[in-house]
Design a protein around this motif. Structure first.
Motif, PDB file in Angstrom:
ATOM      1  N   GLN A   1       0.861  -1.175   0.051  1.00 28.95           N
ATOM      2  CA  GLN A   1      -0.015   0.060  -0.105  1.00 28.95           C
ATOM      3  C   GLN A   1       0.781   1.255  -0.115  1.00 28.95           C
ATOM      4  O   GLN A   1       1.916   1.171   0.598  1.00 28.95           O
ATOM      5  N   VAL A   2       0.554   2.204  -0.684  1.00 28.64           N
ATOM      6  CA  VAL A   2       1.210   3.521  -0.832  1.00 28.64           C
ATOM      7  C   VAL A   2       0.478   4.486  -0.199  1.00 28.64           C
ATOM      8  O   VAL A   2      -0.685   4.678  -0.190  1.00 28.64           O
ATOM      9  N   GLN A   3       1.243   5.343   0.292  1.00 29.61           N
ATOM     10  CA  GLN A   3       0.693   6.583   1.294  1.00 29.61           C
ATOM     11  C   GLN A   3       1.211   7.745   0.492  1.00 29.61           C
ATOM     12  O   GLN A   3       2.716   7.956   0.466  1.00 29.61           O
ATOM     13  N   LEU A   4       0.448   8.846   0.284  1.00 29.65           N
ATOM     14  CA  LEU A   4       0.939  10.148  -0.175  1.00 29.65           C
ATOM     15  C   LEU A   4       0.653  11.321   0.463  1.00 29.65           C
ATOM     16  O   LEU A   4      -0.831  11.177   0.792  1.00 29.65           O
ATOM     17  N   VAL A   5       1.404  12.205   0.726  1.00 28.37           N
ATOM     18  CA  VAL A   5       1.035  13.254   1.618  1.00 28.37           C
ATOM     19  C   VAL A   5       1.405  14.491   0.962  1.00 28.37           C
ATOM     20  O   VAL A   5       2.780  14.663   0.477  1.00 28.37           O
ATOM     21  N   GLU A   6       0.657  15.177   0.654  1.00 30.95           N
ATOM     22  CA  GLU A   6       1.001  16.701   0.175  1.00 30.95           C
ATOM     23  C   GLU A   6       1.256  17.696   1.275  1.00 30.95           C
ATOM     24  O   GLU A   6       0.623  17.579   2.171  1.00 30.95           O
ATOM     25  N   SER A   7       2.130  18.741   0.718  1.00 32.39           N
ATOM     26  CA  SER A   7       2.352  19.999   1.319  1.00 32.39           C
ATOM     27  C   SER A   7       2.436  20.968   0.698  1.00 32.39           C
ATOM     28  O   SER A   7       2.843  20.831  -0.517  1.00 32.39           O
ATOM     29  N   GLY A   8       2.636  22.159   0.971  1.00 28.04           N
ATOM     30  CA  GLY A   8       2.982  23.297   0.396  1.00 28.04           C
ATOM     31  C   GLY A   8       1.920  24.310  -0.261  1.00 28.04           C
ATOM     32  O   GLY A   8       2.088  25.361  -0.633  1.00 28.04           O
ATOM     33  N   GLY A   9       0.585  23.930   0.147  1.00 29.29           N
ATOM     34  CA  GLY A   9      -0.471  24.752  -0.332  1.00 29.29           C
ATOM     35  C   GLY A   9      -0.288  25.936   0.421  1.00 29.29           C
ATOM     36  O   GLY A   9       0.145  25.927   1.438  1.00 29.29           O
ATOM     37  N   GLY A  10      -1.365  26.906   0.138  1.00 30.48           N
ATOM     38  CA  GLY A  10      -1.597  28.182   0.836  1.00 30.48           C
ATOM     39  C   GLY A  10      -2.357  29.258   0.183  1.00 30.48           C
ATOM     40  O   GLY A  10      -2.752  28.899  -1.048  1.00 30.48           O
ATOM     41  N   GLU A  11      -2.290  30.564   0.570  1.00 35.26           N
ATOM     42  CA  GLU A  11      -2.693  31.469  -0.193  1.00 35.26           C
ATOM     43  C   GLU A  11      -1.691  32.337  -0.736  1.00 35.26           C
ATOM     44  O   GLU A  11      -0.792  32.813  -0.090  1.00 35.26           O
ATOM     45  N   VAL A  12      -1.815  32.879  -1.943  1.00 33.32           N
ATOM     46  CA  VAL A  12      -1.006  33.786  -2.599  1.00 33.32           C
ATOM     47  C   VAL A  12      -1.632  34.798  -3.556  1.00 33.32           C
ATOM     48  O   VAL A  12      -2.801  34.179  -4.207  1.00 33.32           O
ATOM     49  N   GLN A  13      -1.139  35.866  -3.775  1.00 33.17           N
ATOM     50  CA  GLN A  13      -1.695  36.687  -4.513  1.00 33.17           C
ATOM     51  C   GLN A  13      -1.527  36.374  -6.170  1.00 33.17           C
ATOM     52  O   GLN A  13      -0.422  35.745  -6.718  1.00 33.17           O
ATOM     53  N   ALA A  14      -2.439  36.670  -7.172  1.00 32.33           N
ATOM     54  CA  ALA A  14      -2.046  36.331  -8.339  1.00 32.33           C
ATOM     55  C   ALA A  14      -0.771  36.845  -8.793  1.00 32.33           C
ATOM     56  O   ALA A  14      -0.255  38.091  -8.488  1.00 32.33           O
ATOM     57  N   GLY A  15      -0.083  36.020  -9.630  1.00 27.92           N
ATOM     58  CA  GLY A  15       1.474  36.529 -10.065  1.00 27.92           C
ATOM     59  C   GLY A  15       2.402  35.919  -9.294  1.00 27.92           C
ATOM     60  O   GLY A  15       3.702  35.844  -9.578  1.00 27.92           O
ATOM     61  N   GLY A  16       1.995  35.308  -8.099  1.00 27.61           N
ATOM     62  CA  GLY A  16       2.846  34.654  -7.170  1.00 27.61           C
ATOM     63  C   GLY A  16       3.162  33.374  -7.312  1.00 27.61           C
ATOM     64  O   GLY A  16       2.734  32.859  -8.404  1.00 27.61           O
ATOM     65  N   SER A  17       4.081  32.710  -6.672  1.00 25.81           N
ATOM     66  CA  SER A  17       4.425  31.151  -6.862  1.00 25.81           C
ATOM     67  C   SER A  17       4.274  30.381  -5.745  1.00 25.81           C
ATOM     68  O   SER A  17       4.211  31.245  -4.546  1.00 25.81           O
ATOM     69  N   LEU A  18       3.968  29.099  -6.029  1.00 21.39           N
ATOM     70  CA  LEU A  18       4.125  28.169  -4.771  1.00 21.39           C
ATOM     71  C   LEU A  18       4.827  26.878  -5.400  1.00 21.39           C
ATOM     72  O   LEU A  18       4.862  26.502  -6.614  1.00 21.39           O
TER      73      LEU A  18
END
Length: 121
Positions: A1-18
Protein backbone atom coordinates in the motif's frame (compact mmCIF):
# COMPACT_ATOMS: atom_id res chain seq x y z
CA UNK A 1 0.00 0.00 0.00
CA UNK A 2 1.22 3.46 -0.90
CA UNK A 3 0.75 6.54 1.23
CA UNK A 4 0.97 9.98 -0.34
CA UNK A 5 1.12 13.21 1.64
CA UNK A 6 0.95 16.62 -0.01
CA UNK A 7 2.27 19.84 1.47
CA UNK A 8 3.07 23.38 0.41
CA UNK A 9 -0.37 24.72 -0.33
CA UNK A 10 -1.54 28.10 0.88
CA UNK A 11 -2.79 31.47 -0.21
CA UNK A 12 -0.90 33.65 -2.64
CA UNK A 13 -1.66 36.71 -4.71
CA UNK A 14 -2.10 36.46 -8.45
CA UNK A 15 1.27 36.42 -10.18
CA UNK A 16 2.93 34.72 -7.22
CA UNK A 17 4.46 31.26 -6.86
CA UNK A 18 4.01 28.17 -4.76
CA UNK A 19 5.84 24.87 -4.59
CA UNK A 20 3.89 21.76 -3.73
CA UNK A 21 5.52 18.63 -2.43
CA UNK A 22 4.28 15.03 -2.36
CA UNK A 23 6.01 12.55 -0.08
CA UNK A 24 5.44 8.88 -0.89
CA UNK A 25 5.92 5.88 1.36
CA UNK A 26 5.00 2.22 1.29
CA UNK A 27 5.19 -0.06 -1.75
CA UNK A 28 6.80 2.39 -4.15
CA UNK A 29 8.13 0.96 -7.40
CA UNK A 30 10.73 2.63 -9.54
CA UNK A 31 8.47 2.22 -12.60
CA UNK A 32 5.58 4.16 -11.08
CA UNK A 33 4.32 7.30 -12.71
CA UNK A 34 3.22 10.17 -10.52
CA UNK A 35 0.92 13.06 -11.23
CA UNK A 36 -0.80 16.14 -9.91
CA UNK A 37 -4.50 16.74 -10.30
CA UNK A 38 -6.67 19.53 -8.97
CA UNK A 39 -10.30 20.01 -8.14
CA UNK A 40 -12.09 23.32 -7.75
CA UNK A 41 -15.46 23.58 -5.98
CA UNK A 42 -18.26 22.27 -8.15
CA UNK A 43 -15.87 20.99 -10.82
CA UNK A 44 -14.46 17.62 -11.75
CA UNK A 45 -10.96 16.61 -10.84
CA UNK A 46 -8.64 17.67 -13.64
CA UNK A 47 -5.15 16.74 -14.73
CA UNK A 48 -2.31 19.19 -14.05
CA UNK A 49 1.00 17.42 -14.67
CA UNK A 50 2.56 13.97 -14.73
CA UNK A 51 6.05 12.51 -14.63
CA UNK A 52 6.95 9.00 -15.67
CA UNK A 53 9.50 6.71 -14.06
CA UNK A 54 11.94 7.79 -16.78
CA UNK A 55 11.22 11.49 -16.17
CA UNK A 56 9.06 12.08 -19.21
CA UNK A 57 6.83 15.07 -18.52
CA UNK A 58 3.28 15.88 -19.44
CA UNK A 59 1.30 19.04 -18.66
CA UNK A 60 -2.21 20.30 -19.06
CA UNK A 61 -2.71 23.30 -21.31
CA UNK A 62 -3.44 25.36 -18.20
CA UNK A 63 -0.14 24.45 -16.60
CA UNK A 64 2.13 24.43 -19.62
CA UNK A 65 4.77 27.14 -19.38
CA UNK A 66 3.91 28.02 -15.78
CA UNK A 67 4.17 24.74 -13.85
CA UNK A 68 7.14 22.41 -13.54
CA UNK A 69 6.89 18.87 -12.18
CA UNK A 70 9.90 16.93 -10.93
CA UNK A 71 10.66 13.90 -8.81
CA UNK A 72 13.38 12.69 -6.54
CA UNK A 73 13.24 8.92 -6.70
CA UNK A 74 15.80 8.50 -3.95
CA UNK A 75 13.62 10.44 -1.53
CA UNK A 76 10.31 9.30 -3.05
CA UNK A 77 9.23 12.90 -3.42
CA UNK A 78 7.50 14.72 -6.24
CA UNK A 79 7.40 18.50 -6.57
CA UNK A 80 5.21 20.93 -8.46
CA UNK A 81 6.61 24.41 -8.93
CA UNK A 82 3.82 26.79 -9.84
CA UNK A 83 4.64 30.26 -11.15
CA UNK A 84 2.54 33.15 -12.45
CA UNK A 85 -0.45 31.85 -10.54
CA UNK A 86 -3.93 32.96 -11.53
CA UNK A 87 -7.20 33.08 -9.64
CA UNK A 88 -8.44 30.16 -11.76
CA UNK A 89 -5.65 27.99 -10.34
CA UNK A 90 -7.50 28.01 -7.02
CA UNK A 91 -8.30 24.38 -6.14
CA UNK A 92 -7.38 21.46 -3.96
CA UNK A 93 -4.29 19.85 -5.47
CA UNK A 94 -3.89 16.08 -5.24
CA UNK A 95 -0.85 13.88 -5.67
CA UNK A 96 -1.37 10.52 -7.38
CA UNK A 97 0.65 7.45 -8.20
CA UNK A 98 0.01 4.75 -10.75
CA UNK A 99 1.40 2.27 -13.20
CA UNK A 100 0.61 4.35 -16.30
CA UNK A 101 1.54 7.84 -17.37
CA UNK A 102 -1.97 9.04 -18.01
CA UNK A 103 -4.05 12.18 -17.74
CA UNK A 104 -7.27 10.89 -16.20
CA UNK A 105 -7.88 10.00 -12.57
CA UNK A 106 -8.57 6.35 -13.36
CA UNK A 107 -4.96 5.98 -14.54
CA UNK A 108 -3.84 6.29 -10.91
CA UNK A 109 -4.61 4.06 -7.97
CA UNK A 110 -3.14 5.88 -4.99
CA UNK A 111 -4.08 9.37 -3.92
CA UNK A 112 -3.13 11.85 -1.25
CA UNK A 113 -5.57 13.88 0.83
CA UNK A 114 -4.93 17.08 -1.08
CA UNK A 115 -3.61 20.52 -0.26
CA UNK A 116 -5.53 23.76 -0.78
CA UNK A 117 -4.15 26.41 -3.11
CA UNK A 118 -5.91 29.76 -3.09
CA UNK A 119 -4.91 32.53 -5.47
CA UNK A 120 -6.36 35.93 -4.74
CA UNK A 121 -6.74 38.52 -7.47
Amino acid sequence: QVQLVESGGGEVQAGGSLRLSCAASGRIFGTDAMAWFRQAPGKEREFVAAISWSDRLRYSEAGKGRFTVSRDNYRDTMLLQMNSLKAEDTAVYYCARGGTWGTVPSDYDSWGQGTQVTVSS
